[in-house]
Design an enzyme around this catalytic site. Structure first.
Site, PDB file in Angstrom:
ATOM      1  N   LYS A  73      -6.615  17.571  39.248  1.00  0.00           N
ATOM      2  CA  LYS A  73      -5.882  18.756  38.774  1.00  0.00           C
ATOM      3  C   LYS A  73      -5.405  18.586  37.327  1.00  0.00           C
ATOM      4  CE  LYS A  73      -3.511  22.355  38.241  1.00  0.00           C
ATOM      5  NZ  LYS A  73      -4.119  23.667  38.152  1.00  0.00           N
ATOM      6  N   ARG A  86     -26.801  21.990  24.333  1.00  0.00           N
ATOM      7  CA  ARG A  86     -25.792  21.130  24.967  1.00  0.00           C
ATOM      8  C   ARG A  86     -24.443  21.174  24.251  1.00  0.00           C
ATOM      9  NH1 ARG A  86     -30.566  19.295  25.514  1.00  0.00           N
ATOM     10  NH2 ARG A  86     -30.637  18.381  23.426  1.00  0.00           N
ATOM     11  N   CYS A 124       0.629  25.746  32.047  1.00  0.00           N
ATOM     12  CA  CYS A 124      -0.251  24.762  32.688  1.00  0.00           C
ATOM     13  C   CYS A 124      -0.868  23.823  31.662  1.00  0.00           C
ATOM     14  CB  CYS A 124      -1.346  25.477  33.452  1.00  0.00           C
ATOM     15  SG  CYS A 124      -0.699  26.677  34.620  1.00  0.00           S
ATOM     16  N   PHE A 144       0.782  34.975  25.961  1.00  0.00           N
ATOM     17  CA  PHE A 144       0.239  33.628  25.740  1.00  0.00           C
ATOM     18  C   PHE A 144      -1.286  33.598  25.729  1.00  0.00           C
ATOM     19  CE2 PHE A 144       0.002  32.779  30.412  1.00  0.00           C
ATOM     20  CZ  PHE A 144      -1.136  31.978  30.477  1.00  0.00           C
TER      21      PHE A 144
HETATM   22  N1  SAJ Z   1      -7.112  29.215  24.755  1.00  0.00           N
HETATM   23  C1  SAJ Z   1      -7.619  29.030  23.470  1.00  0.00           C
HETATM   24  N2  SAJ Z   1      -8.976  28.960  23.307  1.00  0.00           N
HETATM   25  C2  SAJ Z   1      -9.826  29.068  24.366  1.00  0.00           C
HETATM   26  C3  SAJ Z   1      -9.314  29.225  25.663  1.00  0.00           C
HETATM   27  C4  SAJ Z   1      -7.947  29.291  25.829  1.00  0.00           C
HETATM   28  O1  SAJ Z   1      -6.871  28.932  22.494  1.00  0.00           O
HETATM   29  O2  SAJ Z   1     -11.040  29.013  24.125  1.00  0.00           O
HETATM   30  C5  SAJ Z   1      -5.645  29.285  24.947  1.00  0.00           C
HETATM   31  C6  SAJ Z   1      -5.180  30.621  25.543  1.00  0.00           C
HETATM   32  O3  SAJ Z   1      -5.046  31.608  24.560  1.00  0.00           O
HETATM   33  C7  SAJ Z   1      -3.858  30.227  26.160  1.00  0.00           C
HETATM   34  C8  SAJ Z   1      -4.126  28.794  26.643  1.00  0.00           C
HETATM   35  O4  SAJ Z   1      -5.264  28.347  25.917  1.00  0.00           O
HETATM   36  O5  SAJ Z   1      -2.825  30.199  25.201  1.00  0.00           O
HETATM   37  C9  SAJ Z   1      -4.377  28.665  28.140  1.00  0.00           C
HETATM   38  O6  SAJ Z   1      -5.172  29.739  28.599  1.00  0.00           O
HETATM   39  P1  SAJ Z   1      -6.353  29.548  29.665  1.00  0.00           P
HETATM   40  O7  SAJ Z   1      -6.940  30.879  29.929  1.00  0.00           O
HETATM   41  O8  SAJ Z   1      -7.300  28.516  29.178  1.00  0.00           O
HETATM   42  O9  SAJ Z   1      -5.670  28.920  30.936  1.00  0.00           O
HETATM   43  P2  SAJ Z   1      -4.371  29.277  31.860  1.00  0.00           P
HETATM   44  O10 SAJ Z   1      -3.212  28.495  31.365  1.00  0.00           O
HETATM   45  O11 SAJ Z   1      -4.190  30.731  32.041  1.00  0.00           O
HETATM   46  O12 SAJ Z   1      -4.876  28.679  33.271  1.00  0.00           O
HETATM   47  C10 SAJ Z   1      -5.287  27.321  33.346  1.00  0.00           C
HETATM   48  C11 SAJ Z   1      -6.695  27.255  33.985  1.00  0.00           C
HETATM   49  N3  SAJ Z   1      -7.241  25.911  33.835  1.00  0.00           N
HETATM   50  C12 SAJ Z   1      -8.472  25.675  33.303  1.00  0.00           C
HETATM   51  O13 SAJ Z   1      -9.192  26.560  32.905  1.00  0.00           O
HETATM   52  C13 SAJ Z   1      -8.931  24.244  33.255  1.00  0.00           C
HETATM   53  C14 SAJ Z   1      -6.594  27.644  35.457  1.00  0.00           C
HETATM   54  O14 SAJ Z   1      -7.844  27.481  36.105  1.00  0.00           O
HETATM   55  C15 SAJ Z   1      -5.537  26.775  36.162  1.00  0.00           C
HETATM   56  O15 SAJ Z   1      -5.394  27.131  37.527  1.00  0.00           O
HETATM   57  C16 SAJ Z   1      -4.204  27.020  35.469  1.00  0.00           C
HETATM   58  O16 SAJ Z   1      -4.330  26.595  34.099  1.00  0.00           O
HETATM   59  C17 SAJ Z   1      -3.131  26.210  36.208  1.00  0.00           C
HETATM   60  O17 SAJ Z   1      -2.359  26.814  36.980  1.00  0.00           O
HETATM   61  O18 SAJ Z   1      -3.109  24.978  36.084  1.00  0.00           O
END
Ligand code: SAJ
Length: 403
Positions: A205, A245, A259, A320
């Site tokens: 996790k 890749r 998270c 966010f």
């Molecule tokens: N973000 C970027 N660039 C990207 C992707 C995301 O800057 O290419 C930023 C987003 O804008 C945001 C942050 O990252 O600020 C997180 O957003 P996210 O959509 O990546 O993830 P969360 O926090 O909404 O949810 C994550 C997910 N984890 C993964 O993708 C590995 C989700 O599957 C988990 O269940 C969740 O955390 C959790 O509860 O742990």
């Protein structure tokens, strides 16, 4: 036919409530437990206290059908799920007090043969620690209950679908516990259920989110380099990703939410010498937000020198991440606050917010009209293809205006 197990869900928040409702929709009897009387009351009316698509209808149905009931105290059940927060104190040490309180609430009603499953993000070793805690209170239950760890991995905004369909890693404190937990998840998960042990599942996790943090840090670092050398980062990443890749993520204002920006600390705190890359990624993503603040301040200053008046700046997006209203740990919100603290005339725009959630936000069309500098902080869908007058200065930190 085997009788369906009764379930107690400890914690009715972003994960606990959708999970409880989904299980109840499969005809299992679920008692949802929360420390907040207000939350319990709202749910028992068939309503919800959080924003998540499709959740309200589901909760309404299962409450009406009588398979989900909320309360403040657990009852005896076959399966106990724990989905409570494991927040950090200032010193980045995970706080297991909610897990401990959940266990302490369960132990008086626990019966032989019960299965306890932890879903909250937790440091490695927490499930074994829970086992010890249960036996301290109820030594006669030793080797007569089952414990497992099964992390949720759902994406806010798509929770109901992902709860059903995502694959899951399930790790018990012994093979019997793993087997029992897998049997249970089969009632409501269509994804593949992978067997492992508790420690591995706990680490899986944290590592999922740490890995994403690391990949976003790489993208954010690229954006800073590109800015310096005069390359369009969005175009460059798109082209690099044509390699079979290579799959670089998108740079942004920083990493927000509760998270990804938090979970790496579950490993770093206990393994500081071994987790240098994770620490660097965290720092890089935090730095990206500060860098954005400085860039905007510099642009505002340059405008003031040129025009002999302060500019009006529009902050486009406060959530966010794109297309949600959740502002917890939002880098965009942080940027807006820093700009206001620096006495910049700021117009705040967040089209996903329901009225009243933040005072003073305005419609994006008005902001574009009034502002001299338009700063895109979150790539919301509605910000795509906007008509922006030529004389406006546009700063795009989330790629919504792209090439
Ligand atoms: N973000 C970027 N660039 C990207 C992707 C995301 O800057 O290419 C930023 C987003 O804008 C945001 C942050 O990252 O600020 C997180 O957003 P996210 O959509 O990546 O993830 P969360 O926090 O909404 O949810 C994550 C997910 N984890 C993964 O993708 C590995 C989700 O599957 C988990 O269940 C969740 O955390 C959790 O509860 O742990």
């Amino acid at each position: 036919m085997q009788q369906k197990p009764s379930v107690v869900m400890m914690g009715l928040g972003y994960i606990g409530l959708p999970t409880a409702a989904l299980i109840a929709s499969k005809g299992l009897q679920v008692t949802g437990v929360d420390i907040s009387e207000e939350v319990v009351e709202i749910i028992n009316k068939g309503s919800i206290h959080i924003v998540e698509p499709d959740l309200e209808g589901l909760v309404h149905n299962v409450v009406k059908r009588g398979t989900l009931k909320a309360t403040t105290k657990p009852i005896t059940a076959d399966v106990y799920l724990i989905a409570v927060p494991t927040p950090f104190k200032e010193d980045k040490v995970p706080n297991l007090s909610y897990v401990q309180k959940a266990i302490e609430a369960i132990v008086p009603v626990l019966e032989k043969g019960a299965l306890i499953i932890l879903e909250s993000t937790s440091p490695i070793g927490t499930t074994e620690w829970m086992q010890k805690l249960v036996y301290e209170y109820r030594p006669e239950l030793k080797d007569n209950i089952y414990l497992a760890y099964c992390p949720e991995r759902v994406l806010p905004g798509n929770v109901i679908y992902e709860l059903k369909t995502n694959d899951r890693a399930i790790g018990g404190i012994n093979p019997e516990s793993t087997e029992k937990a897998i049997e249970f998840y089969r009632y409501f998960v269509t994804g593949t259920l992978y067997e492992t042990n508790a420690k591995t599942a706990e680490m899986v996790k944290i590592v999922e989110n740490a890995s994403r943090d690391n990949q976003i840090a790489f993208a954010n670092e690229l954006s800073i380099i590109c800015d310096k050398v005069g390359v369009n980062v969005w175009e460059m990443i798109e082209l690099a990703n044509k390699h079979p890749r290579v799959n670089i993520l998108q740079p942004g204002t920083g990493v927000g939410g509760h998270c990804i920006a938090v979970d790496p600390w579950f490993i770093i705190t206990n393994n500081p010498e071994e987790s240098k890359l994770m620490q660097a990624s965290r720092e890089r993503n935090l730095y990206k937000t500060e860098w954005v603040v400085e860039k905007i301040k510099n642009e505002a200053l340059a405008f003031e020198i040129r025009h002999k008046r302060k500019p009006i700046v529009a902050a486009m997006g406060l959530a966010f991440k794109p297309n949600i209203d959740d502002m917890r740990e939002s880098p965009a919100l942080y940027v807006a606050e820093q700009l206001k603290n620096a006495n910049i005339d700021l117009l705040e725009v967040e089209p996903n917010l329901n009225n009243g959630k933040r005072n003073g936000t305005i419609h994006y069309k008005d902001a574009i009209q009034k502002a001299d500098i338009i700063v895109f902080l979150v790539a919301h869908k509605v910000f795509k293809n906007l008509d922006i007058p030529k004389e406006k200065i546009v700063l795009d930190y989330c790629g919504v205006t792209k090439i």
